[in-house]
Write an enzyme that holds these catalytic residues in place. Structure first.
Site, PDB file in Angstrom:
ATOM      1  CD  GLU A  27      59.500   5.919  81.176  1.00 39.02           C
ATOM      2  OE1 GLU A  27      60.706   5.799  81.458  1.00 39.02           O
ATOM      3  OE2 GLU A  27      58.617   5.114  81.538  1.00 39.02           O
ATOM      4  CD  GLU A  83      62.992  -0.566  86.655  1.00 39.28           C
ATOM      5  OE1 GLU A  83      62.329  -0.839  87.666  1.00 39.28           O
ATOM      6  OE2 GLU A  83      63.631   0.498  86.532  1.00 39.28           O
ATOM      7  CE1 TYR A  86      59.755   2.531  73.382  1.00 38.69           C
ATOM      8  CE2 TYR A  86      60.662   0.717  72.097  1.00 38.69           C
ATOM      9  CZ  TYR A  86      60.307   2.052  72.210  1.00 38.69           C
ATOM     10  OH  TYR A  86      60.495   2.899  71.150  1.00 38.69           O
ATOM     11  CB  VAL A  87      54.891  -1.407  72.363  1.00 41.44           C
ATOM     12  CG1 VAL A  87      54.380  -1.816  70.985  1.00 41.44           C
ATOM     13  CG2 VAL A  87      54.428  -2.406  73.423  1.00 41.44           C
ATOM     14  N   GLY A  93      49.290  -0.156  69.507  1.00 39.02           N
ATOM     15  CA  GLY A  93      47.886  -0.331  69.176  1.00 39.02           C
ATOM     16  C   GLY A  93      47.575  -1.675  68.541  1.00 39.02           C
ATOM     17  N   GLY A  95      48.239  -4.658  70.051  1.00 43.97           N
ATOM     18  CA  GLY A  95      48.064  -5.714  71.053  1.00 43.97           C
ATOM     19  C   GLY A  95      49.353  -6.253  71.653  1.00 43.97           C
ATOM     20  N   GLY A  97      51.508  -4.701  73.750  1.00 47.52           N
ATOM     21  CA  GLY A  97      51.573  -4.380  75.189  1.00 47.52           C
ATOM     22  C   GLY A  97      50.685  -5.307  76.005  1.00 47.52           C
ATOM     23  CG  ASN A 124      52.253   7.356  79.716  1.00 46.51           C
ATOM     24  OD1 ASN A 124      51.511   7.533  78.748  1.00 46.51           O
ATOM     25  ND2 ASN A 124      53.214   6.443  79.738  1.00 46.51           N
ATOM     26  CE1 TYR A 131      50.682  -0.651  81.573  1.00 45.68           C
ATOM     27  CE2 TYR A 131      51.124   1.393  82.728  1.00 45.68           C
ATOM     28  CZ  TYR A 131      51.523   0.404  81.870  1.00 45.68           C
ATOM     29  OH  TYR A 131      52.778   0.438  81.295  1.00 45.68           O
TER      30      TYR A 131
END
Lengths: 159, 159
Positions: A27, A83, A86-87, A93, A95, A97, A124, A131
């Site tokens: 980030e 909050e 994280y992956v 890619g 799955g 998340g 992002n 999302y």
């Protein structure tokens, strides 16, 4: 090769702090993390200011999510606020998340939450697209304001 | 004529619900409020999902603030999140909003919160200017995502 999502334990704190730092780096705020193992342990397992879940495959951690409850005067109910999600780079890619979001949506329903919310950085694009595909709407009219550090002391009239 | 800020009690619930509705009307969402006296009472005085304070002058209510604690993995500490800040039309410009913000900043410091945060509508210029004058920074890169209702049931895989 089964993906498991389980509640975090005190033994996961060092791992979660590593994930928090990797996420902050992604980030573009690598120096932003002031949290320590002690403060995370206290928050998650002492005060219980937040909760976390770990995603793992064959006992290999692939990511985590940290969340707490907010409250809306419009719904009159508490909500679930994500909050951190994280992956690890290696697991992206695959799955993880999606599985974490689905798991948290289930917790939100089980706890009678009116909303499941989080924030995303406006640059992002991969996350924004992901999302949207998950059914999230964008609350474009709202902007976050923050007071911290010296400004907070000054606002409280204690400087 | 002294302005007093005190914690809300169960006797203030009808007043707070009126304030919540007036605020929603101002925010151009008059039909958004699903909260009831029962749900607010339960949230504030049963579950304690949130807390509220009332501003009054000579026992006449002038406004209120409703807040809860969030948590940051960057600070490693809980924060204070202001969900609603409302001042009655008659009392606007008399310092009630400032007094409420200062009071909450004091609570944030007393409870060792790393941040004091809230959201503002991007077209609410008077509020934006007021918050900037109070020392608040704008977290312009962040956007809120929300899943609720049928989309939440679907995301949880329960539709």
């Amino acid at each position: 090769m089964t993906l498991t999502i389980r509640p975090a334990t005190p033994q996961d704190v060092a791992l979660m702090l590593r994930f928090v730092r990797e996420l902050a780096e992604f980030e573009r705020e690598p120096d932003a993390v002031k949290a320590t193992e002690e403060s995370l342990t206290q928050a998650l397992f002492g005060e219980r200011s937040a909760e976390a879940v770990i995603a793992e495959q064959d006992r290999e951690p692939m990511g985590f999510a940290l969340f707490f409850h907010n409250f809306s005067t419009w719904t009159g109910r508490k909500g679930l606020y994500l909050e951190d999600l994280y992956v690890t780079p290696e697991a992206r890619g695959s799955g993880v998340g999606t599985a974490l979001l689905r798991h948290l949506a289930g917790i939100a329903l089980d706890r009678d939450c009116g909303r499941f919310e989080w924030a995303v950085l406006d640059w992002n694009t991969p996350a924004i697209d992901f999302y949207s595909a998950m059914g999230a709407e964008s609350m474009d009219e709202w902007r976050i304001r923050r007071v911290s550090g010296d400004a907070l002391v000054k606002l409280a009239g204690r400087s």
